[in-house]
Design an enzyme around this catalytic site. Structure first.
Site: not given
Ligand code: GLN
Length: 457
Positions: A138, A63, A162
């Protein structure tokens, strides 16, 4: 592709296949893709090692709020569009030590703020199961990269759901580990008291493998847990006698009926193998979302102060004096959702409101913690949906931030209390994946892995 297919496919082929898929990137999973030459060099270096690592030659994405030395790390923000860290996060070092090959940095909600991966400066991530829907947020880029078969595993981060929520919407596995078990060194902070890095993968065994690689004490992170992480609720094998708590409020009318049904079937299936489930009232859960958003925004307000156009990151082109420079830099560099939260965070910490909001939220957080402790005296695990619905359509939640915040109802309690929680696929509704969540007491990740493995048998 799964890592257990690696016997039949050579690492070179696996990495090449990942790169080919990443080049197409139909779902906008990646913000940065590493070049072929660079990736091949990284792989060559791994393959000449005398001892193959546990992830030798496995392509992976990380990420984009996790620092990677020499590879830009944007947090999905214009503010950090050109930021290239001079060091790697501890988790990235651990991956590379085990031979994993980084092929890209995954797309995400700006600074991790969102539940749909639509607030990225680099555009929304699309759900590989239905391109008209969100991937969840997210860590939507990581989830979509796994679901679409670009990579077998990826790293995400979870401050309020997330990892788990996009895992659920994309039909993959995700773990939010116990706070402190995975180092946050090199993670760009959103809300430090809740941020956790964790694994996402296409299979349960890959999820566990990735978790084993990244976990463990780190002297560079002062909140890293240094004690023994022994399991308190040791169930030797199977799920015979496992006590499953089903919190009534988590299966209310706000949850899509098909979703509740699929999740409750998990309990039925485990009951066939000797587990005992019981409904109960988990106190104070109605306060979890407001408590979470007050604390998360307050911490974000403080953590994101550093983006001021002076030290690093974006700086506005034209300004009159220092104050004007700050104002324009932050107004232009941050997107709408981030600005909204920074305003809220500043407000709840401000003189005159601190006691009414921030302090109160901390007190409620403590009470929620007590309620969880009480629940884990009665139960080994708590079973809930991950999200109240299947993946929403693109643009469905963006006009109404409150509705988006409320979709975090089932995931934020684990972050407020620090306990681990796993999201795993448990069925489909209208052809779209649904995830179930199991939450356990602190440091009982093994129980979570074991129960899900038993469920899948
Ligand atoms: N949706 C939550 C938020 O927007 C959680 C985000 C996260 O876990 N990073 O804050």
């Amino acid at each position: 592709m799964k890592t257990d297919e690696k016997q039949s496919v050579s690492p070179e082929e696996m990495v090449r296949a990942a790169l080919e898929k990443a080049e197409k990137d139909e779902w906008n999973c990646l913000i940065t893709r590493l070049g072929r030459e660079e990736t091949e060099n990284r792989l060559a270096e791994v393959l000449v090692r005398p001892e193959p690592g546990r992830l030798s030659g496995i392509p992976i994405v990380v990420k984009d709020n996790i620092c990677t030395k020499g590879v830009r790390t944007t947090c999905g923000s214009k503010m950090l569009e050109h930021f290239v860290p001079g060091y790697s996060a501890t988790v990235v070092e651990r991956l590379e030590r085990e031979g994993a090959v980084l092929i890209g940095k995954s797309n995400m909600d700006e600074f991790g703020m969102g539940s749909t991966s639509e607030s990225s400066f680099f555009g929304a991530v699309k759900n590989p199961h239905d391109a008209g829907r969100v991937a969840g947020g997210s860590s939507g880029g990581s989830a979509a990269a796994v679901a679409s078969g670009i990579v077998p595993m990826a790293l995400g981060t979870d401050t309020g759901g997330s990892i788990r929520q996009p895992a659920s919407h994309c039909g993959v596995y995700g773990l939010k580990p116990t706070y402190g078990t995975v180092s946050r060194y090199g993670l760009v902070a959103y809300a430090s008291s809740m941020d956790q890095i964790g694994p996402m993968a296409g299979t349960l065994s890959d999820l566990e493998l990735l978790y084993e690689v990244i976990r463990g004490a780190d002297e560079k992170d002062s909140t890293s847990f240094r004690g023994k992480t022994g399991e308190k609720t040791e169930c030797p094998s199977g799920v015979e006698g496992l006590r499953i708590g089903i919190p009534r409020g988590f299966f209310s009318e706000t949850v899509e009926p098909g979703v509740s049904e699929q999740v409750l079937r998990v309990a039925e299936k485990l009951a066939e193998r000797g587990a005992v489930s019981e409904e109960f009232d988990l106190e104070l859960t109605e306060y979890a979302v407001p408590t979470y958003y007050i604390i998360a925004c307050a911490e974000a307000g403080s953590n994101l102060e550093r983006y001021d156009g002076v030290k690093y990151g974006y700086r506005t082109a034209e300004y009159e004096g220092l104050h004007d420079m700050y104002k324009k830099t932050r107004s232009e560099g941050f997107g709408e959702e981030v600005r909204r939260r920074l305003i809220l965070g500043t407000f709840v910490l401000s003189h005159g409101y601190y006691d009414a909001y921030y302090r109160k939220a901390c007190q409620v957080r403590n009470r929620i913690y007590q309620a969880f402790r009480k629940a884990f005296e009665r139960f080994d695990v708590i079973l809930t949906p991950v999200a109240p619905t299947v993946a929403p359509r693109l643009g469905e939640l963006t006009p109404d931030p409150i509705r988006m915040y409320l979709s975090d109802l089932f995931t934020v309690p684990a972050n407020l209390t620090g306990v681990p929680a796993i999201s795993f696929p448990c069925g489909r509704v209208n052809g779209l994946p649904v995830g179930a969540q199991l939450i356990s007491g602190h440091f009982c990740e093994k129980t979570l892995f074991r129960v899900v493995a038993e469920y899948e048998k």
